[in-house]
Design an enzyme around this catalytic site. Structure first.
Site, mmCIF file in Angstrom:
data_model
loop_
_atom_site.group_PDB
_atom_site.id
_atom_site.type_symbol
_atom_site.label_atom_id
_atom_site.label_comp_id
_atom_site.label_asym_id
_atom_site.label_seq_id
_atom_site.Cartn_x
_atom_site.Cartn_y
_atom_site.Cartn_z
ATOM 1 N N ASP A 194 0.805 -1.290 0.096
ATOM 2 C CA ASP A 194 -0.031 0.062 0.144
ATOM 3 C C ASP A 194 0.887 1.150 0.032
ATOM 4 O O ASP A 194 1.829 1.397 0.548
ATOM 5 C CB ASP A 194 -0.676 0.050 1.235
ATOM 6 C CG ASP A 194 -2.080 1.014 1.026
ATOM 7 O OD1 ASP A 194 -3.302 0.441 1.126
ATOM 8 O OD2 ASP A 194 -1.852 2.156 1.150
ATOM 9 N N ILE A 195 0.670 2.039 -0.706
ATOM 10 C CA ILE A 195 1.215 3.244 -1.062
ATOM 11 C C ILE A 195 1.375 4.347 0.222
ATOM 12 O O ILE A 195 2.063 5.071 0.590
ATOM 13 C CB ILE A 195 0.731 4.352 -2.204
ATOM 14 C CG1 ILE A 195 1.910 5.289 -2.686
ATOM 15 C CG2 ILE A 195 -0.338 5.134 -1.919
ATOM 16 C CD1 ILE A 195 1.596 5.767 -4.107
ATOM 17 N N ASN A 249 -12.965 -3.174 2.243
ATOM 18 C CA ASN A 249 -14.073 -1.942 2.653
ATOM 19 C C ASN A 249 -14.931 -2.038 1.453
ATOM 20 O O ASN A 249 -14.533 -2.274 0.207
ATOM 21 C CB ASN A 249 -13.173 -0.830 2.685
ATOM 22 C CG ASN A 249 -12.117 -0.752 3.642
ATOM 23 O OD1 ASN A 249 -12.563 -0.976 4.966
ATOM 24 N ND2 ASN A 249 -10.998 -0.101 3.602
ATOM 25 N N VAL A 302 -10.827 3.206 -3.743
ATOM 26 C CA VAL A 302 -10.300 2.546 -5.099
ATOM 27 C C VAL A 302 -11.351 1.383 -5.318
ATOM 28 O O VAL A 302 -11.588 0.462 -4.513
ATOM 29 C CB VAL A 302 -8.894 1.805 -4.973
ATOM 30 C CG1 VAL A 302 -8.666 1.437 -6.344
ATOM 31 C CG2 VAL A 302 -8.085 3.084 -4.769
ATOM 32 N N HIS A 357 -10.153 -5.074 -3.249
ATOM 33 C CA HIS A 357 -8.956 -5.649 -2.738
ATOM 34 C C HIS A 357 -8.906 -5.841 -1.075
ATOM 35 O O HIS A 357 -9.903 -5.477 -0.526
ATOM 36 C CB HIS A 357 -7.810 -4.208 -2.939
ATOM 37 C CG HIS A 357 -8.356 -2.988 -2.443
ATOM 38 N ND1 HIS A 357 -9.427 -2.543 -3.135
ATOM 39 C CD2 HIS A 357 -8.206 -2.349 -1.210
ATOM 40 C CE1 HIS A 357 -9.809 -1.114 -2.514
ATOM 41 N NE2 HIS A 357 -9.122 -1.152 -1.451
ATOM 42 N N HIS A 396 -6.984 -5.857 2.267
ATOM 43 C CA HIS A 396 -6.084 -5.309 2.809
ATOM 44 C C HIS A 396 -5.465 -6.189 3.811
ATOM 45 O O HIS A 396 -6.317 -6.946 4.503
ATOM 46 C CB HIS A 396 -6.409 -4.045 3.787
ATOM 47 C CG HIS A 396 -6.881 -2.905 3.220
ATOM 48 N ND1 HIS A 396 -6.297 -1.762 2.877
ATOM 49 C CD2 HIS A 396 -8.282 -2.510 2.473
ATOM 50 C CE1 HIS A 396 -6.980 -0.793 2.351
ATOM 51 N NE2 HIS A 396 -8.374 -1.301 2.002
HETATM 52 P P1 5GP Z 1 -9.699 1.423 0.339
HETATM 53 O O1 5GP Z 1 -9.772 2.590 0.816
HETATM 54 O O2 5GP Z 1 -10.351 1.405 -1.151
HETATM 55 O O3 5GP Z 1 -10.048 0.156 0.906
HETATM 56 O O4 5GP Z 1 -7.954 1.224 -0.270
HETATM 57 C C1 5GP Z 1 -7.362 1.677 -0.892
HETATM 58 C C2 5GP Z 1 -5.989 1.746 -0.728
HETATM 59 O O5 5GP Z 1 -5.307 2.012 -1.832
HETATM 60 C C3 5GP Z 1 -5.633 2.817 0.244
HETATM 61 O O6 5GP Z 1 -4.993 2.221 1.591
HETATM 62 C C4 5GP Z 1 -4.574 3.524 -0.439
HETATM 63 O O7 5GP Z 1 -3.562 4.028 0.318
HETATM 64 C C5 5GP Z 1 -4.056 2.626 -1.489
HETATM 65 N N1 5GP Z 1 -3.692 3.148 -2.700
HETATM 66 C C6 5GP Z 1 -4.358 4.305 -3.199
HETATM 67 N N2 5GP Z 1 -3.523 4.594 -4.347
HETATM 68 C C7 5GP Z 1 -2.632 3.691 -4.657
HETATM 69 C C8 5GP Z 1 -1.490 3.835 -5.494
HETATM 70 O O8 5GP Z 1 -1.517 4.371 -6.483
HETATM 71 N N3 5GP Z 1 -0.506 2.867 -5.316
HETATM 72 C C9 5GP Z 1 -0.736 1.965 -4.301
HETATM 73 N N4 5GP Z 1 0.212 0.671 -4.041
HETATM 74 N N5 5GP Z 1 -1.559 1.872 -3.266
HETATM 75 C C10 5GP Z 1 -2.600 2.787 -3.434
#
Ligand code: 5GP
Ligand code: ZN
Length: 114
Positions: free
Chosen positions: A30-31, A87, A96, A100, A102
């Site tokens: 995760d970034i 999520n 996103v 996915h 986590h």
């Molecule tokens: P969500 O909030 O949708 O469950 O999680 C999305 C995750 O994607 C977040 O933890 C966020 O930090 C990660 N994320 C967003 N953009 C990028 C990216 O460009 N690269 C990577 N590796 N992770 C990302």
């Protein structure tokens, strides 16, 4: 899907730190990590949210969970334990829209989550 961040990562159009890959899934760091280890595990096929799951996705979703188990073992934190999270949509704080899982490890988690 053409305008999806995680499809672009899958296709190598956006770089990522790959952790694990097999026929069904891809995993990368995760970034913006929320734990010392924070890995995102995605299906290679595009599915937007948990609400879009169909019976035909059963194997794919099982592969995500098996990959989490495997990565935790490879990284050495399976015995101490870890957190896995999907999520979904606004209340779940999904940002996103490509499913996915986590995988968070190497720190003590708390419950209930925020
Ligand atoms: P969500 O909030 O949708 O469950 O999680 C999305 C995750 O994607 C977040 O933890 C966020 O930090 C990660 N994320 C967003 N953009 C990028 C990216 O460009 N690269 C990577 N590796 N992770 C990302
Ligand atoms: Zn996608």
């Amino acid at each position: 899907m053409t305008d999806c961040l995680f499809c672009k990562i899958r296709d190598g159009e956006i770089p990522s730190e790959k952790v694990y890959e097999n026929e069904h899934v891809l995993a990368f760091n995760d970034i913006n990590p929320a734990a010392p280890e924070h890995i995102l595990i995605i299906p290679k096929i595009h599915i937007s949210t948990l609400n879009d799951l169909k019976k035909e996705h059963t194997q794919t979703m099982g592969e995500l969970i098996l990959a989490a188990k495997e990565i935790a073992k490879l990284k050495g934190f399976s015995e101490l334990g870890y957190r896995t999270v999907f999520n979904c949509n606004e209340h779940g704080q999904q940002t996103v829209f490509h499913i996915h899982l986590h995988l968070l490890g190497e720190r003590q988690m708390s419950w209930p989550p925020g």
